[in-house]
Write an enzyme that holds these catalytic residues in place. Structure first.
Site, PDB file in Angstrom:
ATOM      1  N   ASP A  10      -1.972  70.236  35.038  1.00 55.56           N
ATOM      2  CA  ASP A  10      -2.713  69.224  34.256  1.00 55.56           C
ATOM      3  C   ASP A  10      -2.672  68.292  35.424  1.00 55.56           C
ATOM      4  OD1 ASP A  10      -3.763  67.521  32.313  1.00 55.56           O
ATOM      5  OD2 ASP A  10      -2.989  68.702  30.828  1.00 55.56           O
ATOM      6  N   SER A  56      -4.323  71.245  40.726  1.00 58.62           N
ATOM      7  CA  SER A  56      -4.110  70.428  39.574  1.00 58.62           C
ATOM      8  C   SER A  56      -5.240  70.120  38.856  1.00 58.62           C
ATOM      9  CB  SER A  56      -3.190  69.379  39.970  1.00 58.62           C
ATOM     10  OG  SER A  56      -4.151  68.287  40.884  1.00 58.62           O
ATOM     11  N   HIS A  57      -5.289  69.062  38.028  1.00 62.79           N
ATOM     12  CA  HIS A  57      -6.558  68.588  37.453  1.00 62.79           C
ATOM     13  C   HIS A  57      -6.733  67.202  38.069  1.00 62.79           C
ATOM     14  CE1 HIS A  57      -6.290  70.967  33.266  1.00 62.79           C
ATOM     15  NE2 HIS A  57      -6.038  71.726  34.518  1.00 62.79           N
ATOM     16  N   GLY A  58      -6.283  66.889  39.286  1.00 54.53           N
ATOM     17  CA  GLY A  58      -6.534  65.856  40.158  1.00 54.53           C
ATOM     18  C   GLY A  58      -5.825  64.558  39.649  1.00 54.53           C
TER      19      GLY A  58
END
Length: 338
Positions: free
Chosen positions: A143, A165-167
């Site tokens: 996430d 990741s999701h940043g």
């Protein structure tokens, strides 16, 4: 090591948190061991969102019910003057590390790891906290690498590697028509690699408050699907209706952002609320090229919606969709809450 899954969790113990430090002042947590959340059985619960890799702007998850509560591995609550350094945290059932109502905290040299498809495993989450410094850490998870929630200000993030990741995200904010105030956030000198997002601000329709004084500077992207994204239509289902209020996003700068992007999404996606435009967005020295491995998918142009701002230098690819100047009328934004 945490108990091995929901069935092993003590009945008398809170399922939302594991290791908790409450009302602590002047504490240092450090060491070269491993904090293992043993999250695999939590991630496999039927109520958890199970995503395939590299979904679109929102993903396909649904909002999990309260019965799906899972523990945060390490949480600091109502604490101040803290230093956390050198820890390795892995496989948390939910967020790996969380700060709530904290101030004057330094987090450095953390190594956080969970599988890329582990749901809701944010690396570091900061909520209702101020005067926070996070730097020199490696985060690989399923996430947001780092997420900044409502009530946070004076947060400075630098020298972070997110892969994958999701940043690094501000939000999500405004869930269930709630208020949110976030200001004076800097993210600099970071490397984001093969992630769903790069630097992101995400808000739900119907919220109120503001996000302001945000600087994203000196960020290197490699194979990132949404390198620069403002998403004011954040929704984890298909049932989110458009609403007449929104969190006001203004005074946000993006500078010296370079690298490659996944062409399945635009390199810049600035989708602001219909009723509450984003203003004072400043882009400078941004150079993003399509990644080499794009499977013949056509490149997408930068996307803007109700976004006001300007380009200070030449941008690659060009962003011609920003609206110059300021909107004639900004409705009641409830920014005075902040």
């Amino acid at each position: 090591m945490a108990p091995d899954g929901p069935r092993s969790w003590p009945n008398y113990s809170n399922k939302r948190q594991w290791l908790v430090f409450y009302n602590v002042t002047g504490m240092t947590v450090q060491g070269d061991g491993v904090v293992d959340g043993r999250g695999h059985k939590w991630w496999d619960l039927p109520c958890k969102p199970h995503k395939t890799e590299f979904q679109g702007i929102h993903g396909t998850a649904t909002v999990a019910p309260s019965s799906c509560d899972s523990p945060v591995a390490i949480r600091f609550f109502m604490s101040s003057n803290l230093t956390v350094q050198g820890l390795k945290v892995q496989n948390s059932p939910q967020f790996h590390f969380r700060l709530d109502h904290c101030q004057n905290v330094v987090v450095r040299m953390l190594n956080i790891h969970s599988p890329s498809l582990s749901p809701n495993t944010d690396g570091i989450h900061i909520e209702n906290s101020n005067n926070i410094i996070v730097h020199s850490s490696l985060i690989s998870n399923g996430d947001d690498c780092i997420s900044i929630g409502a009530g946070s200000y004076n947060v400075h993030i630098r020298n972070i590697t997110c892969s994958p990741s999701h940043g690094i995200s501000i939000g999500s904010l405004g869930f269930r028509n709630s208020g949110a105030c976030v200001s004076n956030i800097t993210v600099s000198d970071c490397f984001i690699h093969h992630s769903q997002n790069g630097v992101r601000i995400k808000t739900w329709q119907g919220g109120y408050g503001s996000v302001s004084q945000v600087k994203f500077h000196n960020i290197w992207m490699e194979g990132v699907r949404n390198p620069v994204i403002i998403d004011q239509y954040y929704c984890l289902s298909k049932n989110c209706s458009n609403q007449t209020s929104g969190v006001y996003i203004h005074d946000v700068s993006y500078s010296n952002i370079r690298g490659t992007y996944d062409v399945r999404s635009p390199p810049m996606h600035l989708a602001c609320s219909d009723s509450v435009p984003c203003t004072d967005l400043e882009l400078s020295d941004i150079v993003l090229f399509p990644g080499a491995d794009h499977g013949g998918v056509a490149e997408k142009n930068p996307f803007c919606w109700n976004a006001y701002g300007g380009n200070q230098t030449l941008i690659v690819p060009p962003v011609s969709c920003l609206i110059g100047g300021s909107p004639d009328l900004i409705m009641d934004l409830k920014e005075d809450l902040c």
